[in-house]
Structures are given as C-alpha cells and as structure tokens.
Design a protein around this motif. Structure first.
Motif, PDB file in Angstrom:
ATOM      1  N   LEU A 197       0.812  -1.223   0.000  1.00 42.24           N
ATOM      2  CA  LEU A 197       0.000   0.000   0.000  1.00 42.24           C
ATOM      3  C   LEU A 197       0.844   1.271   0.000  1.00 42.24           C
ATOM      4  N   PRO A 198       1.872   1.381   0.851  1.00 40.01           N
ATOM      5  CA  PRO A 198       2.670   2.605   0.775  1.00 40.01           C
ATOM      6  C   PRO A 198       3.456   2.730  -0.532  1.00 40.01           C
ATOM      7  N   ILE A 199       3.850   1.621  -1.123  1.00 41.35           N
ATOM      8  CA  ILE A 199       4.531   1.684  -2.417  1.00 41.35           C
ATOM      9  C   ILE A 199       3.574   2.224  -3.476  1.00 41.35           C
ATOM     10  N   LEU A 200       2.344   1.738  -3.467  1.00 40.72           N
ATOM     11  CA  LEU A 200       1.328   2.265  -4.400  1.00 40.72           C
ATOM     12  C   LEU A 200       1.086   3.746  -4.160  1.00 40.72           C
ATOM     13  N   GLN A 201       1.032   4.145  -2.896  1.00 40.31           N
ATOM     14  CA  GLN A 201       0.828   5.555  -2.548  1.00 40.31           C
ATOM     15  C   GLN A 201       1.985   6.406  -3.083  1.00 40.31           C
ATOM     16  N   LEU A 202       3.217   5.975  -2.882  1.00 39.15           N
ATOM     17  CA  LEU A 202       4.377   6.733  -3.342  1.00 39.15           C
ATOM     18  C   LEU A 202       4.418   6.811  -4.868  1.00 39.15           C
ATOM     19  N   CYS A 203       4.059   5.738  -5.552  1.00 39.80           N
ATOM     20  CA  CYS A 203       3.981   5.758  -7.017  1.00 39.80           C
ATOM     21  C   CYS A 203       2.921   6.745  -7.493  1.00 39.80           C
ATOM     22  N   HIS A 204       1.780   6.749  -6.822  1.00 33.19           N
ATOM     23  CA  HIS A 204       0.695   7.669  -7.160  1.00 33.19           C
ATOM     24  C   HIS A 204       1.144   9.123  -6.971  1.00 33.19           C
ATOM     25  N   GLU A 205       1.810   9.414  -5.861  1.00 33.84           N
ATOM     26  CA  GLU A 205       2.291  10.777  -5.604  1.00 33.84           C
ATOM     27  C   GLU A 205       3.324  11.202  -6.638  1.00 33.84           C
ATOM     28  N   ARG A 206       4.201  10.284  -7.019  1.00 34.51           N
ATOM     29  CA  ARG A 206       5.215  10.603  -8.025  1.00 34.51           C
ATOM     30  C   ARG A 206       4.563  10.901  -9.369  1.00 34.51           C
ATOM     31  N   ARG A 207       3.562  10.115  -9.720  1.00 35.31           N
ATOM     32  CA  ARG A 207       2.859  10.338 -10.989  1.00 35.31           C
ATOM     33  C   ARG A 207       2.192  11.711 -11.011  1.00 35.31           C
ATOM     34  N   ILE A 208       1.605  12.096  -9.904  1.00 36.26           N
ATOM     35  CA  ILE A 208       0.961  13.410  -9.821  1.00 36.26           C
ATOM     36  C   ILE A 208       2.002  14.517  -9.961  1.00 36.26           C
ATOM     37  N   ARG A 209       3.155  14.384  -9.268  1.00 34.94           N
ATOM     38  CA  ARG A 209       4.218  15.392  -9.364  1.00 34.94           C
ATOM     39  C   ARG A 209       4.729  15.518 -10.792  1.00 34.94           C
ATOM     40  N   GLU A 210       4.935  14.391 -11.470  1.00 35.21           N
ATOM     41  CA  GLU A 210       5.430  14.424 -12.844  1.00 35.21           C
ATOM     42  C   GLU A 210       4.409  15.049 -13.787  1.00 35.21           C
ATOM     43  N   LYS A 211       3.139  14.776 -13.550  1.00 31.17           N
ATOM     44  CA  LYS A 211       2.087  15.354 -14.384  1.00 31.17           C
ATOM     45  C   LYS A 211       2.053  16.870 -14.203  1.00 31.17           C
ATOM     46  N   LYS A 212       2.173  17.341 -12.964  1.00 30.57           N
ATOM     47  CA  LYS A 212       2.192  18.782 -12.705  1.00 30.57           C
ATOM     48  C   LYS A 212       3.419  19.432 -13.315  1.00 30.57           C
ATOM     49  N   LYS A 213       4.557  18.728 -13.269  1.00 32.60           N
ATOM     50  CA  LYS A 213       5.790  19.253 -13.835  1.00 32.60           C
ATOM     51  C   LYS A 213       5.650  19.413 -15.344  1.00 32.60           C
ATOM     52  N   LYS A 214       5.021  18.425 -16.011  1.00 29.54           N
ATOM     53  CA  LYS A 214       4.821  18.495 -17.456  1.00 29.54           C
ATOM     54  C   LYS A 214       3.896  19.645 -17.823  1.00 29.54           C
ATOM     55  N   GLU A 215       2.893  19.908 -16.989  1.00 34.41           N
ATOM     56  CA  GLU A 215       1.955  20.984 -17.263  1.00 34.41           C
ATOM     57  C   GLU A 215       2.642  22.340 -17.189  1.00 34.41           C
ATOM     58  N   LYS A 216       3.714  22.448 -16.403  1.00 36.77           N
ATOM     59  CA  LYS A 216       4.427  23.710 -16.242  1.00 36.77           C
ATOM     60  C   LYS A 216       5.462  23.953 -17.328  1.00 36.77           C
ATOM     61  N   LEU A 217       5.827  22.918 -18.116  1.00 41.08           N
ATOM     62  CA  LEU A 217       6.826  23.081 -19.158  1.00 41.08           C
ATOM     63  C   LEU A 217       6.300  23.986 -20.252  1.00 41.08           C
ATOM     64  N   PRO A 218       7.143  24.907 -20.740  1.00 45.04           N
ATOM     65  CA  PRO A 218       6.684  25.783 -21.822  1.00 45.04           C
ATOM     66  C   PRO A 218       6.583  25.002 -23.127  1.00 45.04           C
ATOM     67  N   SER A 219       5.666  25.421 -23.964  1.00 44.77           N
ATOM     68  CA  SER A 219       5.501  24.789 -25.275  1.00 44.77           C
ATOM     69  C   SER A 219       6.511  25.391 -26.234  1.00 44.77           C
ATOM     70  N   LEU A 220       7.073  24.556 -27.086  1.00 38.33           N
ATOM     71  CA  LEU A 220       7.968  25.031 -28.130  1.00 38.33           C
ATOM     72  C   LEU A 220       7.140  25.442 -29.326  1.00 38.33           C
ATOM     73  N   PRO A 221       7.564  26.491 -30.020  1.00 39.32           N
ATOM     74  CA  PRO A 221       6.808  26.873 -31.223  1.00 39.32           C
ATOM     75  C   PRO A 221       6.897  25.766 -32.256  1.00 39.32           C
ATOM     76  N   SER A 222       5.826  25.565 -32.986  1.00 35.08           N
ATOM     77  CA  SER A 222       5.808  24.499 -33.979  1.00 35.08           C
ATOM     78  C   SER A 222       5.927  25.088 -35.372  1.00 35.08           C
ATOM     79  N   THR A 223       6.437  24.297 -36.276  1.00 32.64           N
ATOM     80  CA  THR A 223       6.545  24.694 -37.672  1.00 32.64           C
ATOM     81  C   THR A 223       5.736  23.720 -38.499  1.00 32.64           C
TER      82      THR A 223
END
Length: 104
Positions: free
Chosen positions: A55-81
């Motif tokens: 259970l705590p391993i699942l909890q820690l994996c869940h928390e890590r996934r949330i942190r990574e998702k938030k980190k990706k949302e904060k990344l700036p978008s590169l202009p596309s061509t």
C-alpha cells in the motif's frame, strides 16, 4: 486507514478488500514506509505484511505520478513549424538526410 496517510482511493480499496481496520503490522509499517524509513517485519501468515509494504509503495507511485504530471503541465511549449504536408513539428529544421551506404 485514513490516519495512515494513504490516498482516499487506497483507503477505500483497503477497507473493501482488507477490512475496516488495519492490522497491527500495517498500522506500524505503513507510516514508516511513507516517511521514507526502512522497515523489516516478521509476523504470522495472514497478518497483513504484504499490504503493509504494497500500500505505501502504491501511494508513493501515485504521488510521483501526480508530481510528474504537474511538472509536465508547467513546461513551456515550443513553437511548432508546419511542413508542406500539413504535419507540424516542434523541432528546428534540419539538414537533408545523408545518402545511405550501400553494401558492396
């Protein structure tokens, strides 16, 4: 289960699958594992050791996934061509491909 620091979804699953109250090994081990501690436990078969570690391993994996998702949302978008075929790319234009070597 709520006092052990587990996510609501894990608490609900634990209550449904494991019972209303955690066993003594779960009650002692889960907060230690969530806090980053090292745990070694021995107790009788059926005392809940597997859930105490899983259970705590699942909890820690869940928390890590949330942190990574938030980190990706904060990344700036590169202009596309756009290319002539309508496809877009966020990579800069590159030099033309080199011809491949043909075996003799």
């Amino acid at each position: 289960w709520n006092s052990l620091g587990l996510d609501d979804a894990l608490v609900k699953a634990a209550e449904t699958q494991l019972g209303i109250l955690p066993t003594s090994v779960q009650d002692e081990c889960i907060p230690l594992v969530l806090g980053g501690g090292d745990v070694m436990a021995s107790s009788e078969t059926g005392s809940g050791k597997t859930a105490a570690f899983a259970l705590p391993i699942l909890q820690l994996c869940h928390e890590r996934r949330i942190r990574e998702k938030k980190k990706k949302e904060k990344l700036p978008s590169l202009p596309s061509t756009s290319s002539s075929d309508g496809a877009t790319s966020s990579l800069p234009p590159s030099s033309p491909p080199r011809p491949s070597r043909q075996p003799p």
